[in-house]
Scaffold this motif. Structure first.
Motif, PDB file in Angstrom:
ATOM      1  N   THR A  73       0.832  -1.207   0.000  1.00  0.00           N
ATOM      2  CA  THR A  73       0.000   0.000   0.000  1.00  0.00           C
ATOM      3  C   THR A  73       0.859   1.246   0.000  1.00  0.00           C
ATOM      4  OG1 THR A  73      -1.739  -1.171   1.190  1.00  0.00           O
ATOM      5  CG2 THR A  73      -1.813   1.228   1.249  1.00  0.00           C
ATOM      6  N   LEU A  74       1.899   1.229   0.841  1.00  0.00           N
ATOM      7  CA  LEU A  74       2.772   2.396   0.914  1.00  0.00           C
ATOM      8  C   LEU A  74       3.480   2.628  -0.411  1.00  0.00           C
ATOM      9  CD1 LEU A  74       4.327   1.807   4.439  1.00  0.00           C
ATOM     10  CD2 LEU A  74       2.836   3.686   3.793  1.00  0.00           C
TER      11      LEU A  74
ATOM     12  N   TYR B  58      -0.674  -1.194  10.027  1.00  0.00           N
ATOM     13  CA  TYR B  58      -1.854  -2.026  10.273  1.00  0.00           C
ATOM     14  C   TYR B  58      -3.074  -1.423   9.573  1.00  0.00           C
ATOM     15  CZ  TYR B  58      -5.595  -4.367  12.909  1.00  0.00           C
ATOM     16  OH  TYR B  58      -6.719  -5.077  13.276  1.00  0.00           O
ATOM     17  N   ILE B  59      -3.277  -0.105   9.744  1.00  0.00           N
ATOM     18  CA  ILE B  59      -4.374   0.585   9.064  1.00  0.00           C
ATOM     19  C   ILE B  59      -4.228   0.440   7.550  1.00  0.00           C
ATOM     20  CG2 ILE B  59      -5.322   2.855   8.498  1.00  0.00           C
ATOM     21  CD1 ILE B  59      -6.297   2.074  11.153  1.00  0.00           C
ATOM     22  N   ALA B  60      -3.000   0.590   7.063  1.00  0.00           N
ATOM     23  CA  ALA B  60      -2.753   0.495   5.621  1.00  0.00           C
ATOM     24  C   ALA B  60      -3.116  -0.894   5.099  1.00  0.00           C
ATOM     25  CB  ALA B  60      -1.283   0.800   5.322  1.00  0.00           C
TER      26      ALA B  60
ATOM     27  N   GLN C 295     -13.327  -1.953   7.104  1.00  0.00           N
ATOM     28  CA  GLN C 295     -12.014  -1.834   7.722  1.00  0.00           C
ATOM     29  C   GLN C 295     -12.134  -1.914   9.243  1.00  0.00           C
ATOM     30  OE1 GLN C 295     -10.353   1.861   6.218  1.00  0.00           O
ATOM     31  NE2 GLN C 295     -10.706   1.215   4.094  1.00  0.00           N
ATOM     32  N   LEU C 296     -13.123  -1.195   9.785  1.00  0.00           N
ATOM     33  CA  LEU C 296     -13.342  -1.199  11.234  1.00  0.00           C
ATOM     34  C   LEU C 296     -13.765  -2.584  11.709  1.00  0.00           C
ATOM     35  CD1 LEU C 296     -13.529   0.260  13.942  1.00  0.00           C
ATOM     36  CD2 LEU C 296     -15.850   0.979  13.322  1.00  0.00           C
TER      37      LEU C 296
ATOM     38  N   GLN D  55      -4.433  -0.150  19.940  1.00  0.00           N
ATOM     39  CA  GLN D  55      -4.903   1.123  20.491  1.00  0.00           C
ATOM     40  C   GLN D  55      -4.533   2.284  19.578  1.00  0.00           C
ATOM     41  OE1 GLN D  55      -2.961   0.844  24.340  1.00  0.00           O
ATOM     42  NE2 GLN D  55      -4.869   0.274  25.358  1.00  0.00           N
ATOM     43  N   GLY D  56      -3.320   2.247  19.044  1.00  0.00           N
ATOM     44  CA  GLY D  56      -2.889   3.294  18.120  1.00  0.00           C
ATOM     45  C   GLY D  56      -3.722   3.297  16.854  1.00  0.00           C
ATOM     46  N   ALA D  57      -4.078   2.110  16.381  1.00  0.00           N
ATOM     47  CA  ALA D  57      -4.898   2.003  15.177  1.00  0.00           C
ATOM     48  C   ALA D  57      -6.304   2.550  15.426  1.00  0.00           C
ATOM     49  CB  ALA D  57      -4.967   0.548  14.728  1.00  0.00           C
TER      50      ALA D  57
END
Length: 227
Positions: free
Chosen positions: A62-63, A92-94, A106-107, A185-187
């Motif tokens: 993705t990046l 992780y989000i990516a 996604q959620l 938690q960061g995600a």
């Protein structure tokens, strides 16, 4: 080229973390009890170098679609370095964005991941409790035999070494699970920032349940002691 970036990320990650650290284990796998074998297998889900490398690799594609060249390498390296403080949340989000086009999907996928980690932690806790009970019984028995002159000092030392090995497995799993929690938690925070007004209550509930189980795992890890 994408595969090169993925390889670079994994290689860089191994250099930073020292690679996947093998479980400390003096006893052969044949001599381990079913509970000890199960605990070791279950603990692999929480080894940071395992899930961290997977996320970096998943996020790399993705990046690479957004940035290229040295800038892409720099982002991946920073994600690897910052893993313990939530740097992996972005990867992780990516990975979820790559898998699902819908924000809702996604959620849901993230919630499912936390729920899965919850179940894995619960299963690990059950195995850890059994191993601790076995260790206590084994140590008490060999020490009693030693006092009666029926066991050697070497047998007592071997039993204590085995308990130390089990303790290392539990401690490593507990540490990796906590770091995984930090990433989740960061995600969750990043997702809320990127999607204002979205209700992440279900994920927060799963994270709270995960934290409760990790407290239990932490206590178990701290309860193992060799006299």
């Amino acid at each position: 080229m994408t595969s090169d970036i993925k390889g670079m990320a994994t290689t860089g990650l191994s250099t930073i973390t020292g690679g996947t650290q093998p479980q400390t284990q003096t006893a052969s796998s044949e001599s381990l009890t079913p509970a000890e074998q199960r605990m070791r297998q279950q603990s692999k889900a929480f080894q940071k170098t395992v899930w961290e490398g997977v996320l970096i690799g998943a996020g790399a594609g993705t990046l690479w679609g957004v940035i290229q060249g040295d800038e892409a390498k720099d982002v991946l390296l920073k994600a690897a370095i910052g893993g313990a403080v939530g740097g992996l949340a972005g990867a992780y989000i990516a990975s979820k964005q790559k898998q699902f086009s819908s924000k809702e999907d996604q959620l849901d996928a993230m919630i499912a991941d936390v729920r899965r980690s919850n179940q894995e932690t619960e299963d690990l806790i059950a195995s850890v409790r059994q191993v601790i009970a076995e260790d206590k019984k084994r140590l008490a028995a060999v020490e009693q035999r030693y006092r009666k002159g029926q066991a050697s000092q070497a047998e007592v030392a071997s039993t204590r070494s085995r308990i130390t090995d089990n303790q290392a497995v539990i401690a490593q799993a507990s540490k990796g699970a906590r770091e995984k929690q930090t990433m989740f938690q960061g995600a969750e925070r990043q997702y809320r920032q990127d999607n204002p007004g979205t209700d992440t209550g279900r994920m927060q509930q799963e994270l709270a349940a995960y934290n409760s189980k990790l407290k239990t795992l932490d206590k178990l890890a701290g309860s193992v002691a060799v006299a």
